[in-house]
Scaffold this active site. Structure first.
Site, PDB file in Angstrom:
ATOM      1  N   ARG A 161     -41.993  14.668 -17.163  1.00  0.00           N
ATOM      2  CA  ARG A 161     -41.595  14.014 -15.915  1.00  0.00           C
ATOM      3  C   ARG A 161     -40.150  13.242 -16.460  1.00  0.00           C
ATOM      4  NH1 ARG A 161     -46.592  10.477 -15.974  1.00  0.00           N
ATOM      5  NH2 ARG A 161     -45.694   9.121 -14.169  1.00  0.00           N
TER       6      ARG A 161
ATOM      7  N   ARG B 112     -49.818   1.694 -20.090  1.00  0.00           N
ATOM      8  CA  ARG B 112     -49.991   1.421 -18.694  1.00  0.00           C
ATOM      9  C   ARG B 112     -51.483   1.864 -18.384  1.00  0.00           C
ATOM     10  NH1 ARG B 112     -45.856   3.767 -14.175  1.00  0.00           N
ATOM     11  NH2 ARG B 112     -46.440   5.811 -14.882  1.00  0.00           N
TER      12      ARG B 112
ATOM     13  N   ARG C 115     -35.963  12.878  -5.018  1.00  0.00           N
ATOM     14  CA  ARG C 115     -36.004  13.025  -6.489  1.00  0.00           C
ATOM     15  C   ARG C 115     -35.185  14.272  -7.105  1.00  0.00           C
ATOM     16  NH1 ARG C 115     -41.106  10.167  -8.108  1.00  0.00           N
ATOM     17  NH2 ARG C 115     -41.985  11.161  -9.678  1.00  0.00           N
TER      18      ARG C 115
END
Ligand code: AMP
Length: 218
Positions: free
Chosen positions: A172, A129, A92
């Site tokens: 994020r 979501r 990441r």
């Protein structure tokens, strides 16, 4: 078996990466190694490590590279990963990518897949979501379970992920743009990157991924 595929899957949060990774891992017969799922499992178990990880996750922050490298080293060392793997959510950061290269040596990844969905589209998807708190099956406000907010597969509660709040999502996505997106260039320079359009019906996207990946693994 020592010659299974080694795939790294990239994609913004909400790109549908989790769903597609499950299918891809099944297709190639390798374990689906999702660092996010591993951290969420540790948090649910309530271990000291898990509770610490949860603080980072709920704040939309990445865990430190040295911790994540320890997690991935341990996971890739398990017997089921000897014959190949699919990494979802790792590496990441540039530090994680360097650490992984060091760890794997010449047994590095075969290919990286970028599931490409614009920032605008994923923000909409993430806010809708929902996920089963017991088995991790993913739903959405637009495609809920059949029986209220109980999971179709296991009957568990279907909830919003604690880190799917707007502020956390914004953080994020910024982290992805700053730290993860530049990793794509590394794979592209080595002709190891396939980019797949991640907008559309999930079955159609699975077909697109297979059509892009299969010929590269032959
Ligand atoms: P994900 O399910 O991949 O979106 O991951 C959820 C959260 O877990 C992230 O927002 C981070 O807090 C943490 N996390 C997962 N993978 C990593 C990683 N490779 N490095 C640092 N933090 C991670």
């Amino acid at each position: 078996m020592t010659d299974g595929v080694r795939l790294i899957v990239f994609g913004r949060q909400g790109a549908g990466k989790g769903t597609q990774c499950v299918r891809l891992a099944e297709r190639y017969g390798v374990p689906h190694i999702s660092t996010g799922d591993m951290l969420r499992a540790a948090a649910a178990e309530g271990t000291e490590f898990g509770l610490r990880a949860k603080e980072f996750m709920d704040a939309g922050q990445l865990l430190p590279d040295d911790i994540m490298l320890g997690v991935i080293e341990e996971r890739l060392g398990r017997p089921d990963a000897v014959g190949g793997w699919l990494l979802d959510g790792f590496p990441r950061t540039p530090g994680q990518a360097d650490g992984l290269t060091e760890l794997l040596g010449d047994k590095g990844a075969d290919l990286a897949v970028d599931l490409d969905v614009s920032e605008e589209v994923v923000v909409g998807r993430i806010s809708g979501r929902r996920v089963c708190a017991s088995c991790g099956t993913i739903y959405s406000v637009a495609a809920p379970p059949a029986d209220g907010w109980k999971c179709d597969k296991c009957g568990g509660d279907v909830v919003q992920r604690a880190d799917d709040t707007e502020e956390s999502v914004r953080k994020r996505l910024a982290a992805y743009n700053e730290q993860t997106a530049p990793l794509l260039a590394w794979f592209a320079e080595r002709d190891m990157l396939v980019t797949v359009d991640g907008v559309g019906d999930p079955d159609e996207i699975s077909r697109r991924i297979a059509a892009a990946v299969d010929p590269r693994l032959g």
